[in-house]
Write an enzyme that holds these catalytic residues in place. Structure first.
Site, PDB file in Angstrom:
ATOM      1  N   ILE A 296       0.878  -1.185   0.000  1.00  0.00           N
ATOM      2  CA  ILE A 296       0.000   0.000   0.000  1.00  0.00           C
ATOM      3  C   ILE A 296       0.907   1.224   0.000  1.00  0.00           C
ATOM      4  O   ILE A 296       1.747   1.365   0.887  1.00  0.00           O
ATOM      5  CB  ILE A 296      -0.885   0.027   1.276  1.00  0.00           C
ATOM      6  CG1 ILE A 296      -1.828  -1.191   1.331  1.00  0.00           C
ATOM      7  CG2 ILE A 296      -1.688   1.331   1.394  1.00  0.00           C
ATOM      8  CD1 ILE A 296      -2.895  -1.248   0.249  1.00  0.00           C
ATOM      9  N   HIS A 297       0.788   2.089  -1.010  1.00  0.00           N
ATOM     10  CA  HIS A 297       1.605   3.306  -0.960  1.00  0.00           C
ATOM     11  C   HIS A 297       0.985   4.525  -1.621  1.00  0.00           C
ATOM     12  O   HIS A 297       1.504   5.628  -1.506  1.00  0.00           O
ATOM     13  CB  HIS A 297       2.987   3.059  -1.598  1.00  0.00           C
ATOM     14  CG  HIS A 297       2.953   3.108  -3.094  1.00  0.00           C
ATOM     15  ND1 HIS A 297       2.652   2.022  -3.854  1.00  0.00           N
ATOM     16  CD2 HIS A 297       3.153   4.133  -3.957  1.00  0.00           C
ATOM     17  CE1 HIS A 297       2.680   2.353  -5.129  1.00  0.00           C
ATOM     18  NE2 HIS A 297       2.970   3.640  -5.227  1.00  0.00           N
ATOM     19  N   ARG A 298      -0.135   4.357  -2.332  1.00  0.00           N
ATOM     20  CA  ARG A 298      -0.727   5.500  -3.042  1.00  0.00           C
ATOM     21  C   ARG A 298      -1.211   6.546  -2.055  1.00  0.00           C
ATOM     22  O   ARG A 298      -1.809   6.205  -1.018  1.00  0.00           O
ATOM     23  CB  ARG A 298      -1.936   5.055  -3.857  1.00  0.00           C
ATOM     24  CG  ARG A 298      -1.591   4.111  -4.951  1.00  0.00           C
ATOM     25  CD  ARG A 298      -1.439   4.844  -6.270  1.00  0.00           C
ATOM     26  NE  ARG A 298      -0.951   3.922  -7.252  1.00  0.00           N
ATOM     27  CZ  ARG A 298      -0.086   4.222  -8.216  1.00  0.00           C
ATOM     28  NH1 ARG A 298       0.367   5.443  -8.333  1.00  0.00           N
ATOM     29  NH2 ARG A 298       0.298   3.316  -9.061  1.00  0.00           N
TER      30      ARG A 298
END
Ligand code: UD1
Length: 350
Positions: free
Chosen positions: A201-203
């Site tokens: 998860i990085h957005r």
């Protein structure tokens, strides 16, 4: 012919690997500019080492920052380099701030600009990546499209005459690494026999709102099988700011994997849960189902073919661990691993 590739972030190093090899095989004088957007060893240097990418000719060491400051600093540092080198092509990759900085700098200097992975659209104007890709496509002289859907998008935007289909260079590198796959390096307490999920998860849309990030982490924590979460620096920073833990329940958080390890861990997973663009395709390429925690995807073909499910509201979290593969074998959506050669041909012929 002289080509300058401008890269800066992790997915761009992956795309650069097969392109650098193909350009060199075609006898092109290829130089690499690294903006420094990603700078941690595991986010940058490890990719150059593992994927045998030549050391960048220039490193602009820009580092992190807010969008304007980061992009602006890249432009001011790129301008003298491109001005001095006068390449026949400036080649940009994907959709990051490094992509946009290279595009604007090149066109202001009247240098021919090519965009690799052109034509992808999420149609979500809240994503910084969507602005980066639309603006770069419209500035470019040569649009190198990875899929038929990307070709359609560019046609609709009046860019057909500047567009060439080349296929997907990420398939080139993923397929090559898969051939020599190493056994997955799993954290203690996780095994392939027992089964596990791989999550990233990085957005900004998922990390920057504490309530949203908290809900995603809770969904991961409550899985019935272990979840290997590879933590992007943005995730670590934002979870920290919000006072959210990356441990507990099913979560096994690890530092970003090196590329070959990532592919091996992915290939051994029951399913991938992600908001990354690249992973949606890589999961498909290694025959693992994917759950994408976003409202939309640029890789619509993976959804249509039944390998990828969008679950923006986490409604299906109870079923993530049981995600199944379509009965039909994976269709060859992203080419046979020769896209980078087509990139070299397109640059030479245009
Ligand atoms: C960027 C791209 C995104 C791409 C992603 C891949 C933009 C707008 N976004 O997002 O399209 O999918 O890279 O990883 O260009 N940081 C470190 N070490 C690093 C890199 C970043 O600690 O090596 C931290 C910094 O705190 C930084 C934050 O991560 O502020 C975010 O980095 P940034 O480059 O702004 O965007 P990404 O989220 O990595």
């Amino acid at each position: 012919m002289k080509v300058i590739s401008v890269v800066g972030a992790r997915p761009q190093f992956v795309k650069l690997a097969p392109v650098a090899e193909a350009l060199s095989a075609a006898g092109i004088d290829h130089q690499i500019v690294h903006t420094g957007q990603h700078y941690d060893e595991r986010m940058s240097d490890a990719f150059f080492a593992d994927l045998v990418i030549p050391t960048p000719d220039y490193n602009l060491a820009v580092g992190s920052g807010r969008h304007g400051a980061q992009t602006g600093e890249m432009m001011s540092k790129l301008e003298p380099v491109l001005s001095e080198e006068q390449p026949d092509w400036v080649l940009t990759y994907g959709d990051t701030n490094s992509t946009l900085a290279a595009a604007i700098t090149a066109v202001k200097l009247h240098l021919p600009l090519a965009h690799l992975e052109a034509g992808l659209r999420s149609f979500n104007r809240l994503m910084p990546e969507e602005h980066n890709r639309v603006l770069t496509d419209h500035a470019s002289d040569l649009l190198l499209a990875p899929t038929e859907l990307a070709m359609d998008n560019l046609r609709r935007e009046g860019l057909a005459d500047r567009t060439q289909f080349v296929g997907d260079v990420m398939a080139d590198v993923c397929l090559r690494v898969t051939e020599s796959a190493t056994p997955p390096q799993l954290p203690a307490g996780v095994s392939q026999t027992q089964g596990y999920l791989l999550a990233t998860i990085h957005r900004a849309e998922n990390t920057d709102d504490p309530a949203r990030l908290g809900a995603i982490l809770a969904a991961l924590r409550s899985q019935p099988i272990p979840v290997v979460l590879t933590a992007h620096p943005r995730l670590v920073a934002k979870a920290n700011d919000a006072g959210l833990s990356l441990a507990g329940g099913a979560l096994h958080t690890v530092e970003p994997y090196r590329y070959p390890d990532m592919i091996a861990v992915m290939a051994g997973a029951r399913a991938v849960v992600t908001d990354s663009g690249g992973l949606q395709k890589e999961a498909y390429l290694v025959n693992v189902p994917c759950i994408t925690v976003r409202t939309e995807t640029e890789w619509v073909e993976t959804v249509t073919a039944g390998w990828n499910t969008l679950d923006p509201d986490l409604d299906q979290a109870n079923n993530w661990a049981n995600a199944s593969k379509p009965a039909d074998p994976a269709p060859g959506l992203y080419g046979s691993g020769k896209a980078a050669t087509h990139v070299a041909e397109a640059l030479l012929q245009s």
